[in-house]
Write an enzyme that holds these catalytic residues in place. Structure first.
Site, PDB file in Angstrom:
ATOM      1  N   PRO A   1      -0.379 107.751  93.678  1.00  0.00           N
ATOM      2  CA  PRO A   1      -1.685 107.107  93.499  1.00  0.00           C
ATOM      3  C   PRO A   1      -2.145 107.067  92.041  1.00  0.00           C
ATOM      4  O   PRO A   1      -2.740 106.086  91.599  1.00  0.00           O
ATOM      5  CB  PRO A   1      -2.622 107.951  94.366  1.00  0.00           C
ATOM      6  CG  PRO A   1      -1.739 108.491  95.425  1.00  0.00           C
ATOM      7  CD  PRO A   1      -0.436 108.775  94.727  1.00  0.00           C
TER       8      PRO A   1
ATOM      9  N   TYR B   1      -4.021 117.337 100.748  1.00  0.00           N
ATOM     10  CA  TYR B   1      -3.693 115.913 100.638  1.00  0.00           C
ATOM     11  C   TYR B   1      -4.748 115.020 101.286  1.00  0.00           C
ATOM     12  O   TYR B   1      -4.455 113.905 101.689  1.00  0.00           O
ATOM     13  CB  TYR B   1      -2.335 115.636 101.267  1.00  0.00           C
ATOM     14  CG  TYR B   1      -1.197 116.368 100.602  1.00  0.00           C
ATOM     15  CD1 TYR B   1      -0.961 116.231  99.240  1.00  0.00           C
ATOM     16  CD2 TYR B   1      -0.367 117.206 101.325  1.00  0.00           C
ATOM     17  CE1 TYR B   1       0.084 116.907  98.623  1.00  0.00           C
ATOM     18  CE2 TYR B   1       0.690 117.882 100.723  1.00  0.00           C
ATOM     19  CZ  TYR B   1       0.897 117.731  99.375  1.00  0.00           C
ATOM     20  OH  TYR B   1       1.921 118.399  98.770  1.00  0.00           O
TER      21      TYR B   1
ATOM     22  N   GLY C   1      -4.379 112.080  98.475  1.00  0.00           N
ATOM     23  CA  GLY C   1      -3.088 112.524  98.981  1.00  0.00           C
ATOM     24  C   GLY C   1      -2.309 113.125  97.828  1.00  0.00           C
ATOM     25  O   GLY C   1      -2.886 113.556  96.838  1.00  0.00           O
ATOM     26  N   CYS C   2      -1.000 113.185  97.955  1.00  0.00           N
ATOM     27  CA  CYS C   2      -0.180 113.672  96.847  1.00  0.00           C
ATOM     28  C   CYS C   2      -0.508 112.827  95.629  1.00  0.00           C
ATOM     29  O   CYS C   2      -0.446 111.606  95.669  1.00  0.00           O
ATOM     30  CB  CYS C   2       1.302 113.586  97.193  1.00  0.00           C
ATOM     31  SG  CYS C   2       2.364 114.173  95.869  1.00  0.00           S
ATOM     32  N   PHE C   3      -0.883 113.451  94.519  1.00  0.00           N
ATOM     33  CA  PHE C   3      -1.507 112.696  93.428  1.00  0.00           C
ATOM     34  C   PHE C   3      -0.577 111.851  92.560  1.00  0.00           C
ATOM     35  O   PHE C   3      -1.034 110.971  91.848  1.00  0.00           O
ATOM     36  CB  PHE C   3      -2.363 113.582  92.541  1.00  0.00           C
ATOM     37  CG  PHE C   3      -1.787 114.899  92.115  1.00  0.00           C
ATOM     38  CD1 PHE C   3      -0.526 115.026  91.602  1.00  0.00           C
ATOM     39  CD2 PHE C   3      -2.564 116.036  92.227  1.00  0.00           C
ATOM     40  CE1 PHE C   3      -0.029 116.252  91.188  1.00  0.00           C
ATOM     41  CE2 PHE C   3      -2.087 117.277  91.822  1.00  0.00           C
ATOM     42  CZ  PHE C   3      -0.812 117.379  91.304  1.00  0.00           C
TER      43      PHE C   3
END
Length: 130
Positions: free
Chosen positions: A24, A101, A19-21
């Site tokens: 994470p 994403y 997903g949006c890095f």
């Protein structure tokens, strides 16, 4: 180097589309055995006769090849690749319908490919929160 002593560790790399890095990546840094993370894009092609260069904004946002990704450097004497897969599954934040994403595993080698395939086939990715 810790307290003036040099320690070697078994450093390996893994890459995940999560997903949006940003979030994470920071959460993976807190996993015991993870040494560092780097964010970027994976899954696309840099060939096609053009010079090797990063993807453009339009290629990432409107294309169907590139995925926001997190490269994880880890010590396999502290955390196994299989346990890293568990952490990946817990911290990912994919968005349905948006290629950039997506949740995806990018194996570095045959061992990682087989471990990821077994992990998915054993049902570890089904019935979970994502």
């Amino acid at each position: 180097i810790v307290n003036g002593n040099s320690y070697l560790c078994a450093v390996h790399e893994a890459v995940f589309g999560m997903g949006c890095f940003w979030e994470p990546s920071e959460r993976m840094r807190k996993v015991d055995g993870v040494l560092d993370t780097v964010v970027g894009y994976a899954g696309g092609s840099l060939g096609g006769g053009r010079p090797i260069q990063p993807p453009t904004y339009d290629e990432v946002c409107y294309g169907d090849a590139w995925v926001e990704s997190v490269m994880v450097a880890y010590d396999d004497e502290v955390i196994s690749y299989e346990k890293l897969l568990e952490s990946f599954w817990e911290v990912q934040k994919p968005r349905e319908g948006e290629r950039q994403y997506q949740s995806i595993i990018f194996p570095f080698d045959h061992m990682q490919f087989e471990a990821a395939q077994k992990w998915v086939n054993d049902g570890n990715a089904s019935g979970r929160k994502r």
